[in-house]
Design a protein around this motif. Structure first.
Motif, mmCIF file in Angstrom:
data_model
loop_
_atom_site.group_PDB
_atom_site.id
_atom_site.type_symbol
_atom_site.label_atom_id
_atom_site.label_comp_id
_atom_site.label_asym_id
_atom_site.label_seq_id
_atom_site.Cartn_x
_atom_site.Cartn_y
_atom_site.Cartn_z
ATOM 1 N N ALA A 123 9.346 -12.605 4.267
ATOM 2 C CA ALA A 123 8.969 -11.455 4.906
ATOM 3 C C ALA A 123 7.811 -10.700 4.286
ATOM 4 C CB ALA A 123 9.989 -10.664 5.038
ATOM 5 N N VAL A 124 7.962 -10.677 2.987
ATOM 6 C CA VAL A 124 6.616 -10.095 2.074
ATOM 7 C C VAL A 124 5.351 -10.902 2.556
ATOM 8 C CG1 VAL A 124 5.818 -9.847 -0.112
ATOM 9 C CG2 VAL A 124 8.096 -9.163 0.236
ATOM 10 N N ALA A 125 5.628 -12.266 2.531
ATOM 11 C CA ALA A 125 4.366 -12.931 2.739
ATOM 12 C C ALA A 125 3.837 -12.632 4.011
ATOM 13 C CB ALA A 125 4.804 -14.598 2.687
ATOM 14 N N GLU A 126 4.531 -12.685 5.166
ATOM 15 C CA GLU A 126 4.019 -12.155 6.463
ATOM 16 C C GLU A 126 3.304 -11.002 6.644
ATOM 17 O OE1 GLU A 126 5.979 -11.500 10.701
ATOM 18 O OE2 GLU A 126 6.978 -12.774 9.665
ATOM 19 N N ARG A 127 4.163 -9.966 5.944
ATOM 20 C CA ARG A 127 3.438 -8.599 6.099
ATOM 21 C C ARG A 127 2.370 -8.193 5.244
ATOM 22 N NH1 ARG A 127 8.121 -4.007 7.048
ATOM 23 N NH2 ARG A 127 9.334 -5.172 8.804
ATOM 24 N N ALA A 128 2.259 -9.082 4.182
ATOM 25 C CA ALA A 128 1.086 -8.728 3.215
ATOM 26 C C ALA A 128 -0.251 -9.712 3.338
ATOM 27 C CB ALA A 128 1.362 -8.866 1.861
ATOM 28 N N SER A 129 0.227 -10.635 4.311
ATOM 29 C CA SER A 129 -0.979 -11.709 4.588
ATOM 30 C C SER A 129 -1.028 -12.654 3.389
ATOM 31 C CB SER A 129 -2.266 -11.344 5.323
ATOM 32 O OG SER A 129 -1.946 -10.563 6.313
ATOM 33 N N LEU A 130 0.228 -12.951 2.887
ATOM 34 C CA LEU A 130 0.083 -13.876 1.543
ATOM 35 C C LEU A 130 0.624 -15.289 1.825
ATOM 36 C CD1 LEU A 130 1.283 -11.290 -1.070
ATOM 37 C CD2 LEU A 130 -0.958 -12.171 -0.655
ATOM 38 N N SER A 131 0.544 -16.289 1.083
ATOM 39 C CA SER A 131 1.330 -17.460 1.293
ATOM 40 C C SER A 131 2.792 -16.957 0.619
ATOM 41 C CB SER A 131 0.435 -18.435 0.415
ATOM 42 O OG SER A 131 0.652 -18.381 -1.023
ATOM 43 N N LYS A 132 3.529 -18.036 0.941
ATOM 44 C CA LYS A 132 5.068 -17.871 0.589
ATOM 45 C C LYS A 132 5.010 -18.019 -1.100
ATOM 46 C CE LYS A 132 7.653 -18.973 4.563
ATOM 47 N NZ LYS A 132 8.652 -19.938 5.100
ATOM 48 N N THR A 133 4.173 -18.839 -1.489
ATOM 49 C CA THR A 133 3.870 -19.257 -3.084
ATOM 50 C C THR A 133 3.587 -17.865 -3.604
ATOM 51 O OG1 THR A 133 3.652 -21.200 -2.710
ATOM 52 C CG2 THR A 133 3.024 -20.780 -4.774
ATOM 53 N N GLN A 134 2.324 -17.221 -3.048
ATOM 54 C CA GLN A 134 1.825 -16.003 -3.754
ATOM 55 C C GLN A 134 2.982 -14.799 -3.597
ATOM 56 O OE1 GLN A 134 -1.439 -15.817 -0.805
ATOM 57 N NE2 GLN A 134 -2.848 -16.070 -2.602
ATOM 58 N N ALA A 135 3.859 -14.433 -2.538
ATOM 59 C CA ALA A 135 4.645 -13.748 -2.349
ATOM 60 C C ALA A 135 5.734 -13.842 -3.398
ATOM 61 C CB ALA A 135 5.355 -13.715 -0.819
ATOM 62 N N ASP A 136 6.227 -15.130 -3.553
ATOM 63 C CA ASP A 136 7.164 -15.411 -4.751
ATOM 64 C C ASP A 136 6.985 -14.894 -5.991
ATOM 65 O OD1 ASP A 136 9.929 -16.537 -5.267
ATOM 66 O OD2 ASP A 136 8.881 -18.227 -6.245
ATOM 67 N N ALA A 137 5.409 -15.168 -6.371
ATOM 68 C CA ALA A 137 4.797 -15.065 -7.672
ATOM 69 C C ALA A 137 4.874 -13.556 -7.820
ATOM 70 C CB ALA A 137 3.348 -15.652 -7.824
ATOM 71 N N ALA A 138 4.535 -12.867 -6.934
ATOM 72 C CA ALA A 138 4.568 -11.288 -6.704
ATOM 73 C C ALA A 138 6.069 -11.104 -7.071
ATOM 74 C CB ALA A 138 3.949 -10.705 -5.666
ATOM 75 N N LEU A 139 7.048 -11.442 -6.384
ATOM 76 C CA LEU A 139 8.268 -11.061 -6.637
ATOM 77 C C LEU A 139 8.875 -11.302 -8.011
ATOM 78 C CD1 LEU A 139 10.666 -9.645 -5.194
ATOM 79 C CD2 LEU A 139 11.548 -11.860 -4.431
ATOM 80 N N SER A 140 8.354 -12.106 -8.462
ATOM 81 C CA SER A 140 8.657 -12.963 -9.867
ATOM 82 C C SER A 140 8.122 -11.945 -10.861
ATOM 83 C CB SER A 140 8.431 -14.227 -10.171
ATOM 84 O OG SER A 140 8.868 -15.251 -9.254
ATOM 85 N N ALA A 141 6.866 -11.476 -10.518
ATOM 86 C CA ALA A 141 6.058 -10.620 -11.391
ATOM 87 C C ALA A 141 7.010 -9.216 -11.767
ATOM 88 C CB ALA A 141 4.712 -10.618 -11.173
#
Length: 93
Positions: free
Chosen positions: A11-29
């Motif tokens: 959901a974050v990847a879709e709303r922020a126009s990120l890849s799932k890998t980038q969204a997962d990295a942001a959530l981990s951060a």
């Protein structure tokens, strides 16, 4: 019904126009920042969304639910999470 980590990342990847890998990295951060800050005793506040802080718990007497025996629970720390205004409005609808 609840949203698990995989669904949240998607959901974050879709709303922020990120890849799932980038969204997962942001959530981990975000998780790392929360853990590090709370470990140091610092509160984390995201205005409008939530605030998270470490709170002290005093030592107390508890009871073993199986035996009924009284036990001493040592002092320690817990986490307090408070909803921000945007989150409260979303829930009230």
């Amino acid at each position: 019904m609840s949203v698990n980590r995989t669904e949240l990342v998607a959901a974050v990847a879709e709303r922020a126009s990120l890849s799932k890998t980038q969204a997962d990295a942001a959530l981990s951060a975000l998780q790392d920042v929360l853990v590090d800050s709370l470990g140091k005793g610092e509160a984390v506040k995201v205005t409008g969304l939530l605030s998270v802080e470490r709170v002290e718990r005093a030592a107390r007497t508890g009871r073993n639910p199986r035996t009924g025996e009284e036990i001493q629970i040592p002092a320690g720390y817990g986490v307090k999470i408070s909803a921000g205004s945007a989150l409260k409005k979303a829930v009230a609808k």
